[in-house]
Each structure stands twice: as structure tokens, then as C-alpha cells.
Scaffold this motif. Structure first.
Motif, PDB file in Angstrom:
ATOM      1  N   ARG A 191      21.212  34.762  32.746  1.00 20.90           N
ATOM      2  CA  ARG A 191      22.089  35.073  33.877  1.00 20.90           C
ATOM      3  C   ARG A 191      22.937  33.841  34.206  1.00 20.90           C
ATOM      4  N   LEU A 192      24.236  34.075  34.280  1.00 16.19           N
ATOM      5  CA  LEU A 192      25.196  33.038  34.633  1.00 16.19           C
ATOM      6  C   LEU A 192      25.684  33.285  36.058  1.00 16.19           C
ATOM      7  N   THR A 193      25.569  32.282  36.920  1.00 14.81           N
ATOM      8  CA  THR A 193      26.011  32.382  38.308  1.00 14.81           C
ATOM      9  C   THR A 193      27.017  31.279  38.577  1.00 14.81           C
ATOM     10  N   MET A 194      28.219  31.673  39.027  1.00 19.01           N
ATOM     11  CA  MET A 194      29.283  30.702  39.306  1.00 19.01           C
ATOM     12  C   MET A 194      29.763  30.864  40.741  1.00 19.01           C
ATOM     13  N   ASP A 195      29.952  29.725  41.414  1.00 18.77           N
ATOM     14  CA  ASP A 195      30.532  29.695  42.754  1.00 18.77           C
ATOM     15  C   ASP A 195      32.012  29.368  42.589  1.00 18.77           C
ATOM     16  N   LEU A 196      32.904  30.326  42.862  1.00 16.76           N
ATOM     17  CA  LEU A 196      34.315  30.152  42.518  1.00 16.76           C
ATOM     18  C   LEU A 196      35.236  30.755  43.563  1.00 16.76           C
ATOM     19  N   MET A 197      36.525  30.415  43.428  1.00 21.75           N
ATOM     20  CA  MET A 197      37.556  30.918  44.339  1.00 21.75           C
ATOM     21  C   MET A 197      38.844  31.099  43.553  1.00 21.75           C
ATOM     22  N   PRO A 198      39.505  32.263  43.645  1.00 20.86           N
ATOM     23  CA  PRO A 198      40.763  32.467  42.919  1.00 20.86           C
ATOM     24  C   PRO A 198      41.922  31.806  43.645  1.00 20.86           C
ATOM     25  N   PHE A 199      42.969  31.493  42.863  1.00 25.06           N
ATOM     26  CA  PHE A 199      44.230  31.053  43.470  1.00 25.06           C
ATOM     27  C   PHE A 199      45.085  32.288  43.683  1.00 25.06           C
ATOM     28  N   GLN A 200      45.354  32.599  44.958  1.00 22.09           N
ATOM     29  CA  GLN A 200      46.162  33.769  45.253  1.00 22.09           C
ATOM     30  C   GLN A 200      47.069  33.502  46.438  1.00 22.09           C
ATOM     31  N   ILE A 201      48.290  33.990  46.325  1.00 17.73           N
ATOM     32  CA  ILE A 201      49.317  33.867  47.346  1.00 17.73           C
ATOM     33  C   ILE A 201      50.033  35.213  47.420  1.00 17.73           C
ATOM     34  N   PRO A 202      50.844  35.447  48.432  1.00 18.26           N
ATOM     35  CA  PRO A 202      51.526  36.755  48.511  1.00 18.26           C
ATOM     36  C   PRO A 202      52.311  37.106  47.264  1.00 18.26           C
ATOM     37  N   GLN A 203      52.853  36.083  46.564  1.00 22.95           N
ATOM     38  CA  GLN A 203      53.590  36.378  45.333  1.00 22.95           C
ATOM     39  C   GLN A 203      52.648  36.797  44.204  1.00 22.95           C
ATOM     40  N   LEU A 204      51.349  36.483  44.305  1.00 23.52           N
ATOM     41  CA  LEU A 204      50.341  36.877  43.316  1.00 23.52           C
ATOM     42  C   LEU A 204      49.157  37.475  44.080  1.00 23.52           C
ATOM     43  N   PRO A 205      49.285  38.682  44.586  1.00 22.04           N
ATOM     44  CA  PRO A 205      48.235  39.240  45.456  1.00 22.04           C
ATOM     45  C   PRO A 205      46.952  39.593  44.722  1.00 22.04           C
ATOM     46  N   THR A 206      47.024  39.823  43.414  1.00 17.92           N
ATOM     47  CA  THR A 206      45.824  40.165  42.647  1.00 17.92           C
ATOM     48  C   THR A 206      45.776  39.307  41.389  1.00 17.92           C
ATOM     49  N   ARG A 207      44.548  39.023  40.939  1.00 18.28           N
ATOM     50  CA  ARG A 207      44.347  38.280  39.682  1.00 18.28           C
ATOM     51  C   ARG A 207      43.209  38.938  38.918  1.00 18.28           C
ATOM     52  N   THR A 208      43.311  38.922  37.608  1.00 19.03           N
ATOM     53  CA  THR A 208      42.257  39.465  36.749  1.00 19.03           C
ATOM     54  C   THR A 208      41.830  38.398  35.761  1.00 19.03           C
ATOM     55  N   VAL A 209      40.507  38.242  35.601  1.00 18.62           N
ATOM     56  CA  VAL A 209      39.949  37.277  34.657  1.00 18.62           C
ATOM     57  C   VAL A 209      38.942  38.014  33.778  1.00 18.62           C
ATOM     58  N   ARG A 210      39.186  37.986  32.474  1.00 23.13           N
ATOM     59  CA  ARG A 210      38.232  38.553  31.510  1.00 23.13           C
ATOM     60  C   ARG A 210      37.349  37.431  30.993  1.00 23.13           C
ATOM     61  N   VAL A 211      36.035  37.663  31.010  1.00 18.92           N
ATOM     62  CA  VAL A 211      35.064  36.645  30.624  1.00 18.92           C
ATOM     63  C   VAL A 211      34.395  37.060  29.318  1.00 18.92           C
ATOM     64  N   LYS A 212      34.328  36.094  28.386  1.00 20.60           N
ATOM     65  CA  LYS A 212      33.613  36.305  27.128  1.00 20.60           C
ATOM     66  C   LYS A 212      32.552  35.227  26.973  1.00 20.60           C
ATOM     67  N   ALA A 213      31.463  35.610  26.326  1.00 18.54           N
ATOM     68  CA  ALA A 213      30.409  34.653  25.982  1.00 18.54           C
ATOM     69  C   ALA A 213      30.217  34.714  24.479  1.00 18.54           C
ATOM     70  N   ASN A 214      30.549  33.609  23.809  1.00 22.78           N
ATOM     71  CA  ASN A 214      30.455  33.535  22.354  1.00 22.78           C
ATOM     72  C   ASN A 214      31.203  34.686  21.691  1.00 22.78           C
ATOM     73  N   GLY A 215      32.388  35.004  22.226  1.00 24.88           N
ATOM     74  CA  GLY A 215      33.242  36.041  21.656  1.00 24.88           C
ATOM     75  C   GLY A 215      32.949  37.449  22.103  1.00 24.88           C
ATOM     76  N   VAL A 216      31.903  37.662  22.920  1.00 23.13           N
ATOM     77  CA  VAL A 216      31.512  39.000  23.376  1.00 23.13           C
ATOM     78  C   VAL A 216      31.996  39.186  24.813  1.00 23.13           C
ATOM     79  N   ASP A 217      32.705  40.306  25.082  1.00 24.60           N
ATOM     80  CA  ASP A 217      33.136  40.611  26.450  1.00 24.60           C
ATOM     81  C   ASP A 217      31.903  40.859  27.320  1.00 24.60           C
TER      82      ASP A 217
END
Length: 951
Positions: free
Chosen positions: A856-882
Motif C-alpha cells: 500500500r502506497l500512501t501519499m500526502d499531496l496537494m494539486p496545483f489548481q487555479i480558475p484557469q485550470l479547475p480540474t487536473r487528472t494524474v494517472r499513476v503507474k507502478a513498474n509500468g502497470v496502471d
């Protein structure tokens, strides 16, 4: 007169060949220091005299009237010959005071016999007496007095060694001392190899001077070339203004003198004074001027000048093979502006071929000597390496490491899954978000070009080509604006781009539109050629950074302004062309442009005088104080070398673990025994880099002991660690177990192996650990969305990486060690976390033990978002596997997200490789919000990886 000149040269040579001890020269006062300083000052005109004398002899060899020829042309030819002589002597192993002194004595005597000395002196006196203008012209008198003061200041800087320019003191003092110690450039595997030793191998005047005086003589040679560059710039302006009507002749002279004044104050600060860059800068400008001469002269004169300048075409690439590219550029410029291009091309082709031959000899000689054609660009020539020969001096790993340090290699790693096409997404987003200003700006430049290109009659093909050239120039400057921040103008992206568009339009209006007029054609493309030479030179030989170009913008800008004035005044002088000729005298442009040139000079003079105060330079020159007194540069602390001498046995080898540039002036027999300090470029150490720095702790210790390196230096308060200081034995835990403290000085912790001193005090362990943490976590620069610090370079080259212990919280703030695992797409750590940069980010966690089950991987994180970029998508892979897709919305703060990794991933020998594919990677600067150029994605505060318990 010949006897007097020879005696003078002999006296100077004898004084310089017997210098005071290095310690006395730096720290003590006395008459001997004063005599040595005066001899260093006298060596500047002596070198110029010998160069002019050799040029006179060469000119007479072809029946060229030396007395009626330009003084700069004789110097140019003579300087090339003197440099080639120095190269031959260095290759033959004949660099010593007897040979170098004999050349200076004989050269000075011949210069006197031939009349070159008296001719130069008479021309100088006529210039000082304002013989070429009215004697009552106070402006000329003031400018020429400023030139004389600049020459005096440059002479004192040459005499003192300008110790505030630490780059020269650090590297070139040691390099020239090696030349003198070895008698030339022929090394053997038993002697250390200095990186700059190879880079400066073909700059023969410096090599020759190394046989006459200690290493600081490089400043003397550079002073001579700085003076000659100003002289050539003056000649260049007067040449292109030769057709200016008589009423404006004095004005063109004044412009040329102001440009010379500005150059004399700027060049020592714009180019490292004492390095061979000034030699090439003078040669490049002189070569351009000669090519323009040859293109426009009659056949007989062109043939003689071509034969006279062949040694220069040969000497430039001998200095460094890559300089041949500039010869080709200048030849193309000269052909383009010639009245008869094909005739000019035939005239200049032998010069180009001579340069190619010189480049071939330079490359082939270096290949025979080192086993590699050249060190830059290393990736290109790597396939031609003579491995057995190359490995005598260094290793491929060492060369890759050095090239990484200089930002000279791509940092895109295929095994990280990062492709070049994928990296272009950042640029595509920049263009997409800025299509309107890009389109409007480009249209504006094209419109200005079209208006300026409208001929009186029908448009010709030539005008169409100039139209295209102007458009390309404007767009090229815009592309530069994507990488440049003009600090005084970039209040917003719009202002920054407007400034670049303005520059493009002004260059076009002042230059391209008048190309059809014979009186201006040589100047116009010559101007562009000069600008290109300066720009490309800075970009190619100053880390490829546009930031360096902006540091040099004063010197380039003032030349452009003053040279453009010549063309403008020539055009204004023609009635009916733009304005009546009578309006020129009333124009405010003349005093304004001259004031700009003088202001540039003063602007350069004030900070220069602050760094090298004239009173300190004068006192050091006259021996009233040692040369190290009164230094203002914080790194130039020569007293530290004495601390080393008192702390470490004289026969020992000592390795710096940090402070590479801050301490390099202690290397190479200046203040310490020769080769006492082990440098990263030293042959035996470089060959063992894989085991002495990049391996595990036990292997590194065995390698260092085998190399008889038993003493180590940590400079306090310095985080510039190189490979050794970041290697495995110096990590927390290993460090205390393997090393003792031998001594502590005001500047250093002096370490030795366990059992050779006393146990490490806790405060020393803490201080060293914090310096290493800063070096790893925060120190470095961005390149291709990768944070390039010393540790990042080592990790890219597969250095041993600390193993991650399951359940340990990895801290991404400035207080943590997350950069040990951050491979690509991460910025420097900040107090609250680390931002991802660009469209792709990679983390690699080598595991302390393999794990077959799920994790299990647990990350404490925060996206960079502003009105010009209201949504963000991040795809995560581990050793090439989604393994996950994260969707972020506007307003989210730091929060935890967990991912369950499937079984088997923990068995990969690389460990766990996490990749983050980030949508909409665009900078705030590109969006017009502020000057933050970083295309940030999300910030990470911490990470924990642990196995999932199964029943």
C-alpha cells in the motif's frame, strides 16, 4: 633602439622568470613584489610589440607595405603566428623561461629594427594629440582620456592577477603551472589530468607565456587581447563608415571611440578576464573585418590579404576545434554582403579550407593524445574514442559525470518511460495557451518587415529574401523570449514579448532594409554577423544558458546601438532620402546615442571598480601589499590553504568532499605541495570513479584506501558537494562509523579513517549532515523538467542509492531526503513539500528487502489548481502497470491518497518505480498570471510504502 628593446624584454623576462614565492606574492609586501608587478604590467605592451613585429615580418614576406597598412591587420597576423609558435613549443615540450624569453627578446628587437615600434608609437601619439580631428574638440579629448584610464586599469588588473575573478585563479593558475612544470602539454598517466588543461591546449600565446611567468600571467595575455579587441572594434566601425560624407567623418570617429571606451570597461567583466575567450573574441572580430576586406578589394590586394590571414584561419580552430564553426559563419557573412558573391566565395574558400585543416589537426592531435577527438560535445565523439588510450587519463563514467555537471547532456532517460515526444507536451501547451499573442506578434513583425522592404520600383527576389530573413529573425527572438526573462522589462509576459518584438523590428529597420546600398552593405550584414558571433559564442561556451547571454547584453547592446548609429547617420546625410541633411546637426539623436554609450561605460566601470578597487590594484602592483589583501570575493580565501598545510601531513593526499570551486585555487602547486589535493579530474581518481564514489560504502572505502587517499576535507558552511562527498560512506550512520576527526580549523573539518584521530563530535556530524541534505534536496538547476543537482547526476549514472525501509515516512519537505528517490519531473524541495514539474514525474524506491505480496502506497499531496485550470487528472503507474487515476478539483488542500499495489511488483530488482502522468502541464507565466515559469502539477509532502498483511 633595437638594443634597448631587447634589453627591456630581457629584463622583464628575468624578473618574471624568478617570481616571489606564491605565499609571499599573495600575503606579503616588499620591493620584490613591486618589481614583479611592474614587470607584469610591462609584459602587456611587450607582447603587443612582439605580435606587431611578427606581423610586420610576415607582411614584408609578401611584399606588403607594412608602414602604409593598418596596425590592427599587422597585429592580427602576428598574434596568430605567435600563438602557433606557442602551440608548437608546447607540443615539443619546450615551454620554459629560456625559450619563451628568447622569443620575446628577439621579437622585440626585430620590432624595433623593422620600425614597427616607432610606427606604432607615432600613430599612438598622433591619436593622443587629436591629429585626426580638430584639437579643440573637448569631447574627443574626454573620450580618449577615458580610454587611457581604462588601459591603465586593465594593466593593473593584469599585474595583480585579478584575484577576485576566482574562476581564473581556481583553474587557469593551476593549468598554466602544469604547463610550466611539465614543459608543455605532453602528460603521462603518472601525472594528474586537469580538465581545463585540455580545453586550453591550443591557445599558444597563453602556453608561451606560461614559460615566462607563473600561472597568473594569463591575465597579462588577456589584457593584450582585450586592448586589441577594442582596437579592432574601432577599426570595424571606421571601415563600415568609410563612405560617410566629410561633414560626418568626425562623428563616425567619435562613435568608434565611444564604442572602444565601452568595450574596454565591459569586456573584463563580460568575459572571464584571464581565460582564452578574449583571444577568440578579438580573432573573430578581426577575421570578420579581414573577410569583408577581401570580398571588396581588387584581385591583387585580395590575394595578398588572403595569404596574410591564412595563419589566423589555421590558428583559430587549433585553439579549439569547434571555433571552426565561427570561421564558416563569418565567411558566409562576408560572401553574402559582397558586391559579387561568387567571386567573393572563390576568394574566401582557401581561408575556409585552412580553417578546416586546422580543425582536423586539432581533433586528430587530441585523439592521438587523449584517445578522444574533443571533449565537447562528448556524446557525439564518444563513438570515436580510442578506448585503451582514453582510459589512461580518465573514464567514460567520469566524462559523463562532468558533462552532466555542465548541463551538456540530455537528461531524458528511456528507462524512466520519458520520451522526447512526451516532453514536448509542455511546449505544446505553452503554444496553445498563447496562440493569440504569438499570432499578433508574428504578424506585427511581418508587417514592419513588409513596410520596410517596399522598394521604389517593383519588388525583386532579393527584397523578398530579406523579407523572409526579417520575419525569421523576429520569430527567432520570440522563441528566445520563451526562455529569457528580461528582468527590467518582464513585468508581464506581454511586456517581455513586446520587448523582443521591438528588438526584432529595430534590427530589421536599421539593417535589412538598406542592404541594397553599397555604402552600407558591408556594415549591415557585418553587424548581424558580429551579433551572431557574440550570441552563439556565449551560448555555446557558457553552459548553453540564455541567462549568460543576458549577463553579456550590455557589451552586445552598446555595440549594436553605436554601430547602428553609423548607418543611420550615413542615411540621414543624403538629402531627400529621409530628412534634409541640414536637420542632422539639429538632431537630438547624436548626443543621446553618445550618452548611451558613455553611460554603458560608466555602468560597467562602477561595479568593476567596486570589485577590484583601483587603490588595491595599485598597492598590489607596487608591492605595498600582498595580492590577496583587499579581496572582495567571498570565495577567494587563500588563508584556507595555510590551514590545510598545517593540518595534513605534507606527503599525504587529501580529497575535498565539498567546496570544489571555492577551494580549487589551492590545487596544483600554488600554495600547497604539487598534487597534494586530489581533484575530480585526476587520472587515477577519474579511472576509479565507479568504485571510489558510485559504489556501496565498503567498495568506496577499499578504493580510496587503495588510492592512498586517507585525509578528507569538509569546508564549513559550503553545500557544493561533488561525487565523493555524496557517496555511500558519508551518509548518516555510515559516516560516524568509518571516520574520525583529525583536526578542526576555522574553515574545515579534517577527517581521516577510523583509528587515526578522535571520534566525530556530535555537532560536526550534525553540521555535515545538514550540508549534505541541502545539497541533495535543494541545490541544483532545472533542465528538461529534471532537477539537476550533484546527487541527481549520480543517480542518473547508476550510483548506489539508499534502500527504502518499509513503513518509513519519506519526507518531501526541505528537511527530508526525498530527492534521493526523485528521478524526473520534480523541483527542489520547499519548506512544505516538493512540486512536480512538467507532464511526467518519476519516483524510484529501491527496497531494503524484496516483497512478493501486495503493498500500500500512501501519499500526502496537494494539486496545483487555479480558475484557469479547475480540474487536473494524474494517472499513476507502478513498474509500468496502471494502478490509479486521480481527479482533482479546485480548492483541494493537502490530503492523503492511498493506492494498493498488486503482488509481484516488490520483486523487481529496481524496486518500485512510480510514474505520474499529469494533465494540462502549463506554467503560470504562460497563462499571463505571474513570472513563475514552472509548469507545476501537484505537491507532495510525504510518502509511506508498506506491505499489506494477508491471512
Amino acid at each position: 633602439m633595437a638594443g634597448a628593446a631587447a634589453v627591456f624584454a630581457l629584463t622583464v623576462t628575468l624578473v618574471l622568470a624568478n617570481p616571489p614565492d606564491a605565499g609571499a606574492l599573495l600575503f606579503d609586501a616588499g620591493w620584490r613584489n613591486g618589481v614583479f608587478g611592474l614587470a607584469m604590467v610591462a609584459l602587456v605592451p611587450l607582447i603587443l610589440t612582439v605580435q606587431i613585429g611578427i606581423g610586420t615580418a610576415w607582411a614584408r614576406r609578401f611584399g606588403y607595405d607594412a608602414k602604409s597598412s593598418e596596425l590592427w591587420f599587422l597585429w592580427l597576423c602576428g598574434s596568430a603566428w605567435l600563438s602557433l609558435i606557442g602551440v608548437v613549443l608546447a607540443v615539443a615540450g619546450l615551454i620554459n623561461p629560456w625559450v619563451g624569453g628568447a622569443i620575446l627578446v628577439l621579437g622585440a628587437g626585430y620590432a624595433a629594427v623593422s620600425g614597427a615600434v616607432t610606427d606604432a608609437a607615432q600613430r599612438l601619439l598622433r591619436w593622443a594629440r587629436l591629429a585626426d580631428v580638430s584639437a579643440d574638440r573637448s569631447a574627443f579629448a574626454a573620450i580618449r582620456l577615458g580610454i587611457v584610464l581604462a588601459l591603465v586599469f586593465i594593466g593593473m588588473r593584469a599585474a595583480t592577477g585579478e584575484l577576485n575573478d576566482t574562476d581564473v585563479v581556481q583553474f587557469y593558475w593551476g593549468w598554466l603551472n602544469e604547463v610550466r612544470h611539465l614543459g608543455g602539454v605532453k602528460l603521462s598517466p603518472d601525472f594528474p589530468l586537469i580538465q581545463d588543461f585540455t580545453a586550453g591546449r591550443g591557445n599558444g600565446t597563453y602556453l608561451l607565456a606560461a614559460g615566462v611567468a607563473p600561472g597568473l600571467v594569463s591575465h597579462v595575455v588577456s589584457a593584450a587581447y582585450c586592448i586589441m579587441f577594442a582596437m579592432l572594434l574601432r577599426a570595424f566601425i571606421l571601415q563600415i563608415a568609410a563612405d560617410v560624407p566629410e561633414p560626418f567623418r568626425r562623428l563616425s570617429i567619435l562613435v568608434a571611440e565611444v564604442a572602444s571606451l565601452a568595450t574596454l570597461w565591459m569586456l573584463p567583466g563580460a568575459v572571464a578576464f584571464g581565460k582564452y575567450h578574449l583571444q577568440f573574441a578579438a580573432w573573430a572580430l578581426g577575421f570578420l573585418l579581414v573577410c569583408l576586406h577581401i570580398s571588396s578589394r581588387d584581385d591583387n590586394a585580395a590575394r595578398r590579404e588572403r595569404l596574410l590571414v591564412l595563419p589566423l584561419a589555421f590558428a583559430i580552430p587549433i585553439g579549439l576545434a569547434q571555433f571552426e564553426a565561427f570561421i564558416a559563419l563569418l565567411v558566409v557573412v562576408a560572401v553574402a554582403v559582397a558586391p559579387h558573391p561568387w567571386l567573393s566565395a572563390r576568394r574566401l574558400l582557401p581561408i575556409l579550407l585552412a580553417g578546416c585543416v586546422g580543425a582536423g589537426i586539432s581533433l586528430f592531435g587530441n585523439w592521438l593524445f587523449l584517445g578522444i577527438p574533443d571533449l565537447n560535445p562528448f556524446p557525439l565523439f564518444e563513438r570515436f574514442i580510442n578506448g585503451s588510450r582514453f582510459d589512461l587519463w580518465t573514464s567514460r563514467l567520469q566524462q559523463h559525470y562532468i558533462n552532466y555537471v555542465n548541463g551538456g547532456v540530455l537528461t531524458l532517460n528511456s528507462d524512466d518511460g520519458v520520451s522526447t515526444l512526451r516532453e514536448l507536451r509542455t511546449l505544446i501547451n505553452e503554444l496553445r495557451n498563447n496562440w493569440l499573442p504569438i499570432s499578433l506578434g508574428f504578424a506585427g513583425v511581418v508587417a514592419a518587415v513588409m513596410i520596410a522592404s517596399v522598394p521604389i520600383g517593383w519588388r525583386s527576389l532579393r527584397h523578398g529574401l530579406f523579407l523572409l530573413l526579417g520575419a525569421i529573425l523576429g520569430y527567432g527572438l520570440y522563441r528566445g523570449s520563451l526562455y529569457i526573462t528580461l528582468s527590467d522589462l518582464a513585468l508581464s509576459p506581454t511586456a517581455n514579448r513586446a520587448a523582443l518584438y521591438g528588438v526584432a523590428t529595430v534590427i530589421y529597420l536599421l539593417a535589412i532594409r538598406a542592404l541594397g546600398r553599397p555604402a552600407s552593405s558591408s556594415y549591415l550584414l557585418g553587424l548581424l554577423g558580429y551579433w551572431l558571433v557574440c550570441t552563439v559564442f556565449i551560448l555555446a561556451f557558457h553552459s548553453g544558458s540564455m541567462e549568460r547571454l543576458m549577463r553579456h547584453v550590455d557589451a552586445i547592446g552598446v555595440s549594436l546601438v553605436l554601430l547602428a548609429m553609423v548607418c543611420v547617420m550615413g542615411r540621414l546625410a543624403r538629402p531627400g532620402l529621409f530628412l534634409p541633411s541640414a536637420s542632422v546637426n539639429a538632431s537630438a539623436g547624436v548626443p543621446v546615442l553618445l550618452a548611451i554609450g558613455i553611460a554603458f561605460s560608466l555602468r560597467a566601470a562602477v561595479p568593476t571598480a567596486a570589485v577590484d578597487p583601483p587603490r588595491h590594484l595599485l598597492a598590489s602592483t607596487l608591492g605595498l601589499q600582498g595580492r590577496a589583501h583587499g579581496l572582495t570575493h567571498p570565495m577567494a580565501q587563500f588563508g584556507r590553504c595555510d590551514e590545510i598545510a598545517r593540518s595534513v601531513p605534507a606527503s599525504a593526499r587529501v580529497l575535498f568532499l565539498n567546496a570544489y570551486t571555492a577551494m580549487a585555487y589551492c590545487n596544483n602547486a600554488v600554495l600547497l605541495p604539487r598534487a597534494m589535493v586530489v581533484t575530480p579530474h585526476e587520472s587515477d581518481f577519474a579511472r576509479e570513479l565507479a568504485t571510489s564514489s558510485f559504489a556501496d560504502a565498503d567498495t568506496v572505502e577499499r578504493s580510496l584506501r587503495r588510492l592512498n587517499i586517507n585525509y578528507f576535507l569538509f569546508l564549513k558552511h559550503d553545500f557544493e558537494f561533488w561525487a565523493s562527498g555524496l557517496s555511500a560512506p558519508f551518509r548518516p550512520g555510515e559516516f560516524e562509523r568509518r571516520f574520525d576527526l583529525l583536526a578542526e580549523t576555522p574553515s574545515f573539518y579534517v577527517l581521516t579513517w577510523r583509528g587515526g584521530g578522535k571520534p566525530m563530535p556530535g555537532e560536526a556530524v550534525t553540521a555535515i549532515s545538514e550540508l549534505r541534505r541541502f545539497a541533495i534536496q535543494q541545490a541544483g538547476f532545472m533542465l528538461q523538467n529534471e532537477f539537476i543537482g550533484q546527487w541527481r547526476i549520480m543517480a542518473n549514472l547508476r550510483a548506489d542509492r539508499p534502500k527504502y525501509q518499509f513503513g518509513t515516512q519519506l519526507d518531501f519537505s526541505a528537511k527530508g531526503w526525498s530527492a534521493l528517490y526523485a528521478d524526473h519531473g520534480w523541483y527542489a524541495a520547499e519548506p512544505h513539500g516538493t512540486w512536480s514539474i512538467g507532464p511526467y514525474a518519476v519516483l524510484t524506491l529501491p527496497l531494503a528487502r524484496p516483497e512478493a505480496g501486495p503493498m500500500r502506497l500512501t501519499m500526502d499531496l496537494m494539486p496545483f489548481q487555479i480558475p484557469q485550470l479547475p480540474t487536473r487528472t494524474v494517472r499513476v503507474k507502478a513498474n509500468g502497470v496502471d494502478v490509479a487515476t486521480w481527479n482533482f478539483k479546485l480548492g483541494e488542500d493537502y490530503h492523503e491518497r492511498s493506492i494498493d499495489l498488486p503482488p509481484g511488483i516488490g520483486l523487481d530488482p529496481r524496486g518500485v518505480v512510480l510514474t505520474f502522468d499529469i494533465s494540462d502541464s502549463v506554467s503560470q507565466y504562460a497563462l499571463g498570471l505571474n513570472r513563475d515559469w514552472r509548469p507545476v502539477g501537484f505537491s507532495v509532502r510525504s510518502l509511506v510504502l508498506e506491505p499489506i498483511a494477508t491471512n
